[in-house]
Design an enzyme around this catalytic site. Structure first.
Site, PDB file in Angstrom:
ATOM      1  N   TYR A  31       0.825  -1.211   0.000  1.00 31.51           N
ATOM      2  CA  TYR A  31       0.000   0.000   0.000  1.00 31.51           C
ATOM      3  C   TYR A  31       0.853   1.252   0.000  1.00 31.51           C
ATOM      4  O   TYR A  31       2.073   1.186   0.153  1.00 31.51           O
ATOM      5  CB  TYR A  31      -0.952  -0.013   1.200  1.00 31.51           C
ATOM      6  CG  TYR A  31      -0.288   0.324   2.524  1.00 31.51           C
ATOM      7  CD1 TYR A  31       0.577  -0.570   3.146  1.00 31.51           C
ATOM      8  CD2 TYR A  31      -0.492   1.562   3.135  1.00 31.51           C
ATOM      9  CE1 TYR A  31       1.194  -0.257   4.356  1.00 31.51           C
ATOM     10  CE2 TYR A  31       0.119   1.879   4.337  1.00 31.51           C
ATOM     11  CZ  TYR A  31       0.957   0.969   4.945  1.00 31.51           C
ATOM     12  OH  TYR A  31       1.572   1.282   6.122  1.00 31.51           O
ATOM     13  N   LYS A 145       6.456  -1.713   1.791  1.00 33.50           N
ATOM     14  CA  LYS A 145       5.273  -1.146   2.450  1.00 33.50           C
ATOM     15  C   LYS A 145       4.130  -2.148   2.341  1.00 33.50           C
ATOM     16  O   LYS A 145       3.221  -2.016   1.510  1.00 33.50           O
ATOM     17  CB  LYS A 145       4.914   0.217   1.847  1.00 33.50           C
ATOM     18  CG  LYS A 145       4.113   1.081   2.797  1.00 33.50           C
ATOM     19  CD  LYS A 145       4.181   2.544   2.429  1.00 33.50           C
ATOM     20  CE  LYS A 145       3.215   3.413   3.220  1.00 33.50           C
ATOM     21  NZ  LYS A 145       3.419   3.407   4.662  1.00 33.50           N
ATOM     22  N   GLU A 177      12.708   2.689  13.707  1.00 35.34           N
ATOM     23  CA  GLU A 177      11.753   3.710  13.248  1.00 35.34           C
ATOM     24  C   GLU A 177      10.545   3.697  14.164  1.00 35.34           C
ATOM     25  O   GLU A 177      10.501   2.950  15.143  1.00 35.34           O
ATOM     26  CB  GLU A 177      11.353   3.445  11.795  1.00 35.34           C
ATOM     27  CG  GLU A 177      10.657   2.120  11.576  1.00 35.34           C
ATOM     28  CD  GLU A 177      10.256   1.866  10.111  1.00 35.34           C
ATOM     29  OE1 GLU A 177      10.123   2.818   9.340  1.00 35.34           O
ATOM     30  OE2 GLU A 177      10.066   0.676   9.777  1.00 35.34           O
ATOM     31  N   LEU A 201      11.203   1.411   6.733  1.00 35.82           N
ATOM     32  CA  LEU A 201      10.577   1.871   5.495  1.00 35.82           C
ATOM     33  C   LEU A 201      11.313   3.135   5.058  1.00 35.82           C
ATOM     34  O   LEU A 201      11.543   4.041   5.883  1.00 35.82           O
ATOM     35  CB  LEU A 201       9.103   2.199   5.738  1.00 35.82           C
ATOM     36  CG  LEU A 201       8.392   2.685   4.479  1.00 35.82           C
ATOM     37  CD1 LEU A 201       8.136   1.515   3.525  1.00 35.82           C
ATOM     38  CD2 LEU A 201       7.090   3.381   4.807  1.00 35.82           C
TER      39      LEU A 201
END
Ligand code: PDD
Length: 277
Positions: A31, A145, A177, A201
């Site tokens: 996505y 993702k 992250e 990511l």
């Protein structure tokens, strides 16, 4: 809100995906989330490039080209008349009887929705927010993702239950992250963030932040900081399409730096706001 599903623009209540969709059964999909400010998509091309990369990495053939995806995005804008909104795009490996191996001759499902997206609470940007640290128990391809976000959801819920806005993942003693953001720290005037590898990511907001930092002469180190270094940081902040810039002024209940958003974060947030207009 307006949706797009497999070539059509149905009413939300009419948009149906089969229970045999591999996104539903296996989280076998990818996505993107793209922000739109004042009727203009922010960094749409980079988001579409990342969607294509995610698709390649999971060996999913997107049913639309980049130009066609851009047209879908524009059509959703036209139909809604929304100005400040966010575009969600999702592709799954399609509908097939449940079997782990890839189905043969199946067209992927492509879904998009455009919904209003108010800017983050200005009080948070002004005063800063809180984060908690959590063990990073995700898989080894966090650069993709992928729609399978269970560890991110559990981490975010921990943050919410602690009265915080974000959870910061720690893997092997290093900061990776946030649950839906990238993490930056300022230590002695140097801006640190985890390098773009398989553990994070590659955030578009992260990339833009690094560009802005370089433009402004802020020294940058794309290197992971240790969990202990978090406590020596003068500033800590998270970046993401939805969060934009979140100054983190409390971590695990303790103040970060002097407990207020710091000058580097403020300057970069202002430059970011100027960039999207
Ligand atoms: N998430 N890291 C993770 C794990 C994320 O889920 C996100 C964004 C980011 C920031 O990436 P970007 O700057 O490209 O938005 C980093 C989106 C917004 C989401 O899942 O809703």
């Amino acid at each position: 809100m307006q949706v797009y599903l497999n070539g059509e623009y149905p009413e939300l209540t009419e948009a149906c995906v089969s229970v045999e969709d591999r996104g539903f059964l296996f989280a076998d999909g990818i996505y993107e989330v793209v922000r739109c400010y004042a009727g203009r998509f922010f960094e749409l091309d980079r988001h579409l490039a990342r969607l294509e990369r995610s698709a390649r990495e999971i060996r999913l053939g997107l049913p639309l080209s980049r130009d066609e995806l851009r047209l879908v995005a524009q059509e959703l804008l036209r139909r809604t008349g929304l100005l400040d909104c966010s575009l969600y795009l999702q592709a799954t490996r399609g509908v097939a009887p449940r079997n782990h191996a890839f189905p043969v001759g199946v067209t992927p499902t492509l879904f998009a929705m455009l919904q209003p997206a108010p800017s983050p609470d200005p009080a948070l940007a002004e005063r800063g927010g809180a984060a908690v640290t959590v063990p990073d128990e995700r898989w080894g391809r966090c650069d993709i993702k992928a729609v399978g976000l269970l560890p991110n959801i559990l981490a975010k819920q921990k943050a919410v239950e602690a009265g915080a806005q974000e959870a910061i993942f720690i893997r092997d003693g290093l900061v990776t992250e946030g649950s839906a953001s990238n993490v930056f720290a300022v230590l002695d005037g140097v801006l640190w963030t985890h390098p773009q590898d398989r553990r994070i990511l590659g955030g578009i907001t992260r990339e833009v932040t690094l560009e802005l930092a370089r433009e402004q002469g802020v020294p940058v180190r794309e290197e992971a900081i240790t969990q202990n270094m978090l406590w020596q940081a003068q500033e800590l902040f998270c970046t993401g399409t939805v969060a934009e810039f979140l100054p983190v002024v409390r971590l695990d209940g303790q103040p970060v730096g002097d407990g207020r958003p710091g000058p580097v974060c403020r300057r970069l947030a202002a430059a970011f706001a100027a960039r999207h207009g």
